[in-house]
Design an enzyme around this catalytic site. Sequence first.
Site, PDB file in Angstrom:
ATOM      1  N   GLN A  61       0.786  -1.248   0.000  1.00 47.38           N
ATOM      2  CA  GLN A  61       0.000   0.000   0.000  1.00 47.38           C
ATOM      3  C   GLN A  61       0.813   1.291   0.000  1.00 47.38           C
ATOM      4  O   GLN A  61       0.499   2.224  -0.741  1.00 47.38           O
ATOM      5  CB  GLN A  61      -0.937   0.014   1.219  1.00 47.38           C
ATOM      6  N   ARG A  94       6.876  -9.078 -10.023  1.00 46.16           N
ATOM      7  CA  ARG A  94       7.482 -10.410 -10.143  1.00 46.16           C
ATOM      8  C   ARG A  94       6.680 -11.277 -11.108  1.00 46.16           C
ATOM      9  O   ARG A  94       5.449 -11.348 -11.002  1.00 46.16           O
ATOM     10  CB  ARG A  94       7.513 -11.075  -8.772  1.00 46.16           C
ATOM     11  N   ASP A 126       0.617   3.777   6.031  1.00 44.85           N
ATOM     12  CA  ASP A 126       0.892   3.439   4.633  1.00 44.85           C
ATOM     13  C   ASP A 126       0.595   4.607   3.696  1.00 44.85           C
ATOM     14  O   ASP A 126       1.486   5.176   3.083  1.00 44.85           O
ATOM     15  CB  ASP A 126       0.038   2.240   4.203  1.00 44.85           C
ATOM     16  N   GLY A 164      -7.762  20.375  19.216  1.00 43.34           N
ATOM     17  CA  GLY A 164      -7.355  21.768  19.328  1.00 43.34           C
ATOM     18  C   GLY A 164      -7.873  22.398  20.607  1.00 43.34           C
ATOM     19  O   GLY A 164      -8.246  21.697  21.555  1.00 43.34           O
ATOM     20  N   GLY A 165      -7.916  23.700  20.635  1.00 42.20           N
ATOM     21  CA  GLY A 165      -8.309  24.401  21.851  1.00 42.20           C
ATOM     22  C   GLY A 165      -9.818  24.526  22.025  1.00 42.20           C
ATOM     23  O   GLY A 165     -10.288  25.050  23.024  1.00 42.20           O
ATOM     24  N   GLN A 166     -10.582  24.054  21.049  1.00 42.98           N
ATOM     25  CA  GLN A 166     -12.044  24.187  21.124  1.00 42.98           C
ATOM     26  C   GLN A 166     -12.640  22.842  21.534  1.00 42.98           C
ATOM     27  O   GLN A 166     -12.468  21.859  20.828  1.00 42.98           O
ATOM     28  CB  GLN A 166     -12.617  24.579  19.750  1.00 42.98           C
TER      29      GLN A 166
HETATM   30  N1  COA Z   1      11.953  -9.958  -9.016  1.00 41.93           N
HETATM   31  C1  COA Z   1      12.674 -10.698  -8.167  1.00 41.93           C
HETATM   32  N2  COA Z   1      12.596 -10.574  -6.814  1.00 41.93           N
HETATM   33  C2  COA Z   1      11.727  -9.675  -6.340  1.00 41.93           C
HETATM   34  C3  COA Z   1      10.949  -8.866  -7.180  1.00 41.93           C
HETATM   35  C4  COA Z   1      11.081  -9.042  -8.586  1.00 41.93           C
HETATM   36  N3  COA Z   1      10.373  -8.317  -9.442  1.00 41.93           N
HETATM   37  N4  COA Z   1      10.198  -8.070  -6.396  1.00 41.93           N
HETATM   38  C5  COA Z   1      10.494  -8.375  -5.136  1.00 41.93           C
HETATM   39  N5  COA Z   1      11.418  -9.332  -5.079  1.00 41.93           N
HETATM   40  C6  COA Z   1      12.030  -9.935  -3.918  1.00 41.93           C
HETATM   41  C7  COA Z   1      12.795  -8.972  -3.062  1.00 41.93           C
HETATM   42  O1  COA Z   1      14.042  -8.685  -3.639  1.00 41.93           O
HETATM   43  C8  COA Z   1      12.901  -9.727  -1.771  1.00 41.93           C
HETATM   44  O2  COA Z   1      13.949 -10.691  -1.868  1.00 41.93           O
HETATM   45  P1  COA Z   1      15.080 -10.884  -0.709  1.00 41.93           P
HETATM   46  O3  COA Z   1      14.315 -11.115   0.550  1.00 41.93           O
HETATM   47  O4  COA Z   1      15.815 -12.073  -1.183  1.00 41.93           O
HETATM   48  O5  COA Z   1      15.879  -9.655  -0.661  1.00 41.93           O
HETATM   49  C9  COA Z   1      11.596 -10.516  -1.746  1.00 41.93           C
HETATM   50  O6  COA Z   1      11.039 -10.395  -3.034  1.00 41.93           O
HETATM   51  C10 COA Z   1      10.595 -10.066  -0.742  1.00 41.93           C
HETATM   52  O7  COA Z   1      10.493  -8.644  -0.709  1.00 41.93           O
HETATM   53  P2  COA Z   1      10.079  -7.944   0.642  1.00 41.93           P
HETATM   54  O8  COA Z   1      10.040  -6.484   0.446  1.00 41.93           O
HETATM   55  O9  COA Z   1      10.959  -8.447   1.763  1.00 41.93           O
HETATM   56  O10 COA Z   1       8.581  -8.461   0.804  1.00 41.93           O
HETATM   57  P3  COA Z   1       7.873  -9.098   2.084  1.00 41.93           P
HETATM   58  O11 COA Z   1       6.541  -9.529   1.616  1.00 41.93           O
HETATM   59  O12 COA Z   1       8.699 -10.101   2.783  1.00 41.93           O
HETATM   60  O13 COA Z   1       7.708  -7.849   3.087  1.00 41.93           O
HETATM   61  C11 COA Z   1       6.968  -5.641   3.673  1.00 41.93           C
HETATM   62  C12 COA Z   1       6.709  -6.906   2.855  1.00 41.93           C
HETATM   63  C13 COA Z   1       5.932  -4.629   3.288  1.00 41.93           C
HETATM   64  C14 COA Z   1       6.861  -5.949   5.163  1.00 41.93           C
HETATM   65  C15 COA Z   1       8.380  -5.113   3.378  1.00 41.93           C
HETATM   66  O14 COA Z   1       8.528  -4.949   1.983  1.00 41.93           O
HETATM   67  C16 COA Z   1       8.695  -3.784   4.070  1.00 41.93           C
HETATM   68  O15 COA Z   1       8.961  -3.742   5.276  1.00 41.93           O
HETATM   69  N6  COA Z   1       8.692  -2.712   3.311  1.00 41.93           N
HETATM   70  C17 COA Z   1       9.041  -1.384   3.802  1.00 41.93           C
HETATM   71  C18 COA Z   1       7.964  -0.787   4.641  1.00 41.93           C
HETATM   72  C19 COA Z   1       6.646  -0.718   3.945  1.00 41.93           C
HETATM   73  O16 COA Z   1       6.495  -0.129   2.893  1.00 41.93           O
HETATM   74  N7  COA Z   1       5.642  -1.299   4.614  1.00 41.93           N
HETATM   75  C20 COA Z   1       4.279  -1.094   4.254  1.00 41.93           C
HETATM   76  C21 COA Z   1       3.819  -1.881   3.143  1.00 41.93           C
HETATM   77  S1  COA Z   1       2.164  -1.390   2.833  1.00 41.93           S
END
Ligand code: COA
Length: 424
Positions: free
Chosen positions: A16, A37, A167, A246-248
């Site tokens: 998000q 991906r 987000d 706020g103050g109201q």
């Molecule tokens: N091709 C190949 N690999 C891909 C890819 C693509 N097009 N897109 C993503 N990946 C890989 C990443 O490189 C990562 O690999 P690694 O762990 O080997 O480095 C893997 O997919 C997972 O990515 P990640 O971001 O760790 O996803 P997740 O589902 O495990 O975590 C979040 C999700 C949101 C918790 C994390 O991305 C995060 O903390 N983001 C920052 C904060 C944030 O925006 N949070 C709010 C989200 S609404």
Amino acid sequence: MKALEGIKVLDFTHVQSGPTCTQLLAWFGADVIKVERPGVGDATRKQLVDVPGADSLYFTMLNHNKRSIELNSKNETGKEVLTRLIEICDVMVENFAPGALDRMGFSWERIQEINPRIILASIKGFGPGKYEDCKVYENVAQCAGGSASTTGFHDGPPLVTGAQVGDSGTGLHLCLGIVTALYQRESSGRGQKVSAAMQDGVLNLARVKLRDQQRLARGPLTEYSQHGEGIPFGEATPRAGNDSGGGQPGRILKCRGWETDPNAYTYFITQAAAWTQVCEVIGEPEWKTKEGYATPPERLDKLNEIFERIEQWTMTKTKFEVMEICNPRNIPVGPILSMKELMEDEGLRETGTIVDVEHPERGTYVSVGCPIKLSDSPVDVIRSPLLGEHTQEVLAGDLGYRGDDLMRVLESGAVGDVNKEAAE
Ligand code: COA
């Protein structure tokens, strides 16, 4: 012409926070290419599915006006394509877990080498420090950014809010950072790194609560109803229920029909300037001048009694009648509008804040359009792309892959299942 026409964005965001930001850039006219991906795409495509087989509302409502390319950025050919995308883009936005971009081989140093004019914009849960490696989702950010601690009633547990301040709030912060960096690039000629941490974004939005934290050191927070109730304050800004920030003084009050309608409520502010009007409306004209009621400081310890009296009046009216009666008298009130009511609101539809969108897999759905209106850059909301819908178009049209070279990329396994015959 749109405000950001000519700006190309490599959208490496998911879920998000990042997609909110790139959707705004797309609405302002940027060409946003979402990299996903192969075969999987943004995880939200298949989260909270309501129409089997179709992209979810979670995805479609956050990814309008973008193009989608499938690309495995860990495959050698995929890295080559990503490098070429970095070469032609003005902005790259990502919100992967900390270190993920580096692990792919695209550190900020490497990205700058490829394109010194590019702006790399990143969202992480936390900024540099002891939590910098944590993965973070919305509610974690609300808790770590001071929102949960200050939301709810003082005698209840911390609460998260419905508004996605972690987000979508951080996406907005990042978007502002990006357009500011684009503006600075006009004079510097260089790109830069823009970072927005979700904890910081939430804390920024909870700024008034940090204000109260410091006021607390100098005495009780007299405008909190807790003060009027004689409940002592602790060391930290407490949860203020529905008290105005706020103050109201303000509260949420029942309106006619509250027994069966969970949204038959109004917000009611007893703004000092409108006090005489409030007294007239609720039928307590003597409160205008009565000792203990006439001035705001005198009223502070009687707010519960005063709001109970106002509520006796609001309970005789619908929330819309309260608005119709109070607005002309400059008494600030606001009906509690449900999502159902907002979705059907004619005014919001006229301004494009609520829009109907056609989608090939799911038919018509309702979305929130662009909430920011630019008079010279109107927004047309275009449905979100299907996974990899523009892979070929981007490879051939934007990156100039042709003939054997294009076939090499299509057959490399880096770009998903593209129709090769059509490409030929
Ligand atoms: N091709 C190949 N690999 C891909 C890819 C693509 N097009 N897109 C993503 N990946 C890989 C990443 O490189 C990562 O690999 P690694 O762990 O080997 O480095 C893997 O997919 C997972 O990515 P990640 O971001 O760790 O996803 P997740 O589902 O495990 O975590 C979040 C999700 C949101 C918790 C994390 O991305 C995060 O903390 N983001 C920052 C904060 C944030 O925006 N949070 C709010 C989200 S609404």
